[in-house]
Design an enzyme around this catalytic site. Structure first.
Site, PDB file in Angstrom:
ATOM      1  N   SER A   1       0.816  -1.210   0.000  1.00 42.43           N
ATOM      2  CA  SER A   1       0.000   0.000   0.000  1.00 42.43           C
ATOM      3  C   SER A   1       0.857   1.271   0.000  1.00 42.43           C
ATOM      4  O   SER A   1       1.737   1.398  -0.838  1.00 42.43           O
ATOM      5  CB  SER A   1      -0.946  -0.065   1.189  1.00 42.43           C
ATOM      6  OG  SER A   1      -2.045   0.749   0.957  1.00 42.43           O
TER       7      SER A   1
ATOM      8  N   HIS B   1      -7.537  -5.692  -0.007  1.00 41.16           N
ATOM      9  CA  HIS B   1      -6.306  -4.899   0.118  1.00 41.16           C
ATOM     10  C   HIS B   1      -5.529  -5.390   1.332  1.00 41.16           C
ATOM     11  O   HIS B   1      -5.906  -5.097   2.474  1.00 41.16           O
ATOM     12  CB  HIS B   1      -6.745  -3.437   0.296  1.00 41.16           C
ATOM     13  CG  HIS B   1      -5.634  -2.458   0.355  1.00 41.16           C
ATOM     14  ND1 HIS B   1      -4.881  -2.122  -0.745  1.00 41.16           N
ATOM     15  CD2 HIS B   1      -5.147  -1.720   1.383  1.00 41.16           C
ATOM     16  CE1 HIS B   1      -3.991  -1.216  -0.396  1.00 41.16           C
ATOM     17  NE2 HIS B   1      -4.122  -0.952   0.887  1.00 41.16           N
TER      18      HIS B   1
ATOM     19  N   TRP C   1      -9.852   0.247  -5.510  1.00 38.96           N
ATOM     20  CA  TRP C   1      -9.327   1.579  -5.156  1.00 38.96           C
ATOM     21  C   TRP C   1      -7.890   1.756  -5.677  1.00 38.96           C
ATOM     22  O   TRP C   1      -7.488   2.842  -6.069  1.00 38.96           O
ATOM     23  CB  TRP C   1      -9.365   1.702  -3.630  1.00 38.96           C
ATOM     24  CG  TRP C   1      -8.988   3.026  -3.057  1.00 38.96           C
ATOM     25  CD1 TRP C   1      -7.905   3.310  -2.278  1.00 38.96           C
ATOM     26  CD2 TRP C   1      -9.713   4.261  -3.171  1.00 38.96           C
ATOM     27  NE1 TRP C   1      -7.900   4.628  -1.907  1.00 38.96           N
ATOM     28  CE2 TRP C   1      -9.003   5.236  -2.445  1.00 38.96           C
ATOM     29  CE3 TRP C   1     -10.904   4.642  -3.826  1.00 38.96           C
ATOM     30  CZ2 TRP C   1      -9.422   6.565  -2.344  1.00 38.96           C
ATOM     31  CZ3 TRP C   1     -11.325   5.969  -3.728  1.00 38.96           C
ATOM     32  CH2 TRP C   1     -10.581   6.900  -2.993  1.00 38.96           C
TER      33      TRP C   1
ATOM     34  N   LYS D   1       4.216   2.154  -2.368  1.00 36.82           N
ATOM     35  CA  LYS D   1       4.652   3.361  -3.089  1.00 36.82           C
ATOM     36  C   LYS D   1       6.074   3.696  -2.639  1.00 36.82           C
ATOM     37  O   LYS D   1       6.948   4.047  -3.432  1.00 36.82           O
ATOM     38  CB  LYS D   1       3.738   4.543  -2.763  1.00 36.82           C
ATOM     39  CG  LYS D   1       2.228   4.317  -2.937  1.00 36.82           C
ATOM     40  CD  LYS D   1       1.433   5.577  -2.620  1.00 36.82           C
ATOM     41  CE  LYS D   1       0.030   5.371  -2.076  1.00 36.82           C
ATOM     42  NZ  LYS D   1      -0.958   4.752  -2.878  1.00 36.82           N
TER      43      LYS D   1
HETATM   44  C1  GTR Z   1      -5.397   4.600   1.500  1.00 34.17           C
HETATM   45  C2  GTR Z   1      -4.802   5.399   0.390  1.00 34.17           C
HETATM   46  C3  GTR Z   1      -4.026   4.523  -0.512  1.00 34.17           C
HETATM   47  C4  GTR Z   1      -3.150   3.533   0.218  1.00 34.17           C
HETATM   48  C5  GTR Z   1      -3.737   3.055   1.512  1.00 34.17           C
HETATM   49  C6  GTR Z   1      -2.815   2.403   2.516  1.00 34.17           C
HETATM   50  O1  GTR Z   1      -6.197   5.328   2.331  1.00 34.17           O
HETATM   51  O2  GTR Z   1      -5.855   5.993  -0.279  1.00 34.17           O
HETATM   52  O3  GTR Z   1      -3.284   5.323  -1.409  1.00 34.17           O
HETATM   53  O4  GTR Z   1      -1.894   4.050   0.413  1.00 34.17           O
HETATM   54  O5  GTR Z   1      -4.327   4.056   2.210  1.00 34.17           O
HETATM   55  O6  GTR Z   1      -1.634   2.746   2.618  1.00 34.17           O
HETATM   56  O7  GTR Z   1      -3.303   1.567   3.262  1.00 34.17           O
END
Ligand code: GTR
Length: 422
Positions: A261, A402, A352, A265
């Site tokens: 997540s 996720h 997402w 990045k």
């Molecule tokens: C979310 C965000 C994503 C992702 C995620 C995470 O809220 O929108 O870009 O980075 O968090 O890190 O769990």
């Protein structure tokens, strides 16, 4: 009647202005788009070989991401001190040794400390390792009672006993399913982790992270082209790498940087900026990670800049709602990792993060791998769920949400076995 319509129109227009940017979750509404060509410079020069890529185009792309997206690191700061809390703790029922060290950074009287937790398989030689940040502190990756607790700011979570931004024993081991330590160690890899909030707490202030060590008197935030939190976290991974190079039990030529997540990045940006990382794994990194921005599917630039403005530099705010004006797209970030092995992974319920955009980006990045005589991602169509595609660029979309799961880790170990030259 007319007046009423006008009032309604005016009311919805004013609401629209105040409204948060919306996410498109409908594939049929993805706009027609054209991503910048990886192998054409901004001045229109065609890049035909590795030498031109490395001398001209790669530095150009790296600079664009540095200035327009993640932000530049404003100076050099090396480890001031290493505090060894533990050097060869017995762990995981005798399978591994555990080390715990603090990396101390000091500049003009200001100090930041990053706690690093290391498990290594017992071995006479140096071992390859996975390096990955954790979300809530080193103690969350295992129920191992010996793991030290971070004192850094952690987001409140009363159900985990995290109150007033301080962790307690209650959260020990809560993330253990995301960290199949035994499986990793048994496969012959070490695991190195740190809490990303030790480097920069994940909150919108940029006051108490590593950036603040660089502020001159009266400065309260980085300059418009200087590092947001993701660049700071990536910087932290490079400093951990500095330490790993000095550890005689770690094979520093085989460090796989991995993240889930927002930390995916971060792992991508770390591998782009620091070529010592031998391999990179992006798990559900999504927007401004692996996914193409110009698809505007799922999370988009305006949304991420609204919710997490401090992750990026100030320049990046120019691109809210106009991804097509970005001089880069995320396939170019992936291309900066070439010719090293790269693994991009998505999850079916994680729309997402735009799985299709992650796949397409990996596909497009292959053009740079081709310059090196490598195939890149070996397929042109997105594979079925849970059917990994293996190559110097690998990809899978896992069934489910996720998350990072043992299934994901199994694929990463397999890819490291194949492509790390172990
Ligand atoms: C979310 C965000 C994503 C992702 C995620 C995470 O809220 O929108 O870009 O980075 O968090 O890190 O769990």
């Amino acid at each position: 009647m007319k007046v009423r319509i006008l009032v309604i129109l005016l009311f919805s227009a004013s609401l629209g202005m105040a409204q948060k940017p919306e996410a498109n979750m409908d594939e049929s509404k993805v706009p027609a788009y054209q991503v910048p060509d990886l192998l054409t410079t901004q001045k229109g020069r065609k890049i035909k070989n590795v030498k031109q890529w490395e001398k001209i185009r790669r530095p150009e792309i790296l600079k664009l991401f540095q200035e327009e997206v993640y932000g530049k690191v404003p100076g050099t700061l090396t480890i001031s001190d290493i505090i060894v809390h533990e050097d060869h703790g017995q762990a995981l029922d005798g399978l591994a040794i555990r080390k715990q060290i603090d990396l101390v950074f000091e500049r003009e009287g200001r100090v930041k400390t990053v706690g690093v937790l290391i498990y290594l398989p017992k071995s006479d030689g140096k071992v390859p390792v996975f390096l990955a940040y954790n979300f809530l502190g080193n103690h969350t990756v295992s129920h191992d009672p010996n793991i030290r607790l971070t004192e850094s700011w952690v987001p409140d979570n009363p159900s985990l006993g995290i109150i007033q931004n301080q962790i307690t024993e209650q959260s020990r081991g809560v993330a253990d399913e995301q960290w199949p330590l035994e499986m990793i160690i048994k496969a012959g890899y070490g695991i190195v982790t740190a809490y990303y909030g030790d480097v920069d707490p994940d909150k919108n202030d940029l006051q108490d992270g590593i950036q603040s060590l660089f502020y001159h008197d009266g400065q309260t935030s980085p300059l418009p082209d200087e590092w947001g939190s993701i660049a700071a976290w990536a910087w932290g991974l490079s400093r951990i790498m500095d330490y790993l190079e000095s550890d005689p039990q770690v094979d520093a030529d085989k460090v796989v940087v991995l993240g889930h997540s927002r930390l995916g990045k971060t792992a991508l940006w770390a591998a782009a900026t620091d070529q010592r990382f031998a391999m990179c794994i992006s798990n559900d990194s999504g927007c401004i990670g692996a996914a193409l921005s110009r698809r505007k599917f799922g999370e988009n630039v305006a949304i991420i800049n609204t919710n997490f403005p401090y992750w990026f530099d100030t320049n990046f705010k120019k691109y809210n709602g106009c991804e097509e004006k970005l001089p880069v797209d995320q396939h170019m970030l992936l291309a900066l990792i070439a010719p090293r092995p790269l693994y991009v992974a998505s999850a079916t319920e994680d729309q997402w993060s735009d799985p299709k955009g992650e796949f397409l980006s990996a596909r497009l990045a292959s053009d740079t791998y081709h310059l090196y005589g490598l195939q890149g991602l070996p397929v042109s169509e997105m594979p079925e769920p849970d059917k990994p595609v293996s190559g110097i660029i690998s990809y899978h979309i896992r069934t489910g949400k996720h998350d990072i799961t043992p299934f994901d880790w199994e694929q990463y170990i397999h890819a490291a076995n194949l492509y790390l030259g172990k």
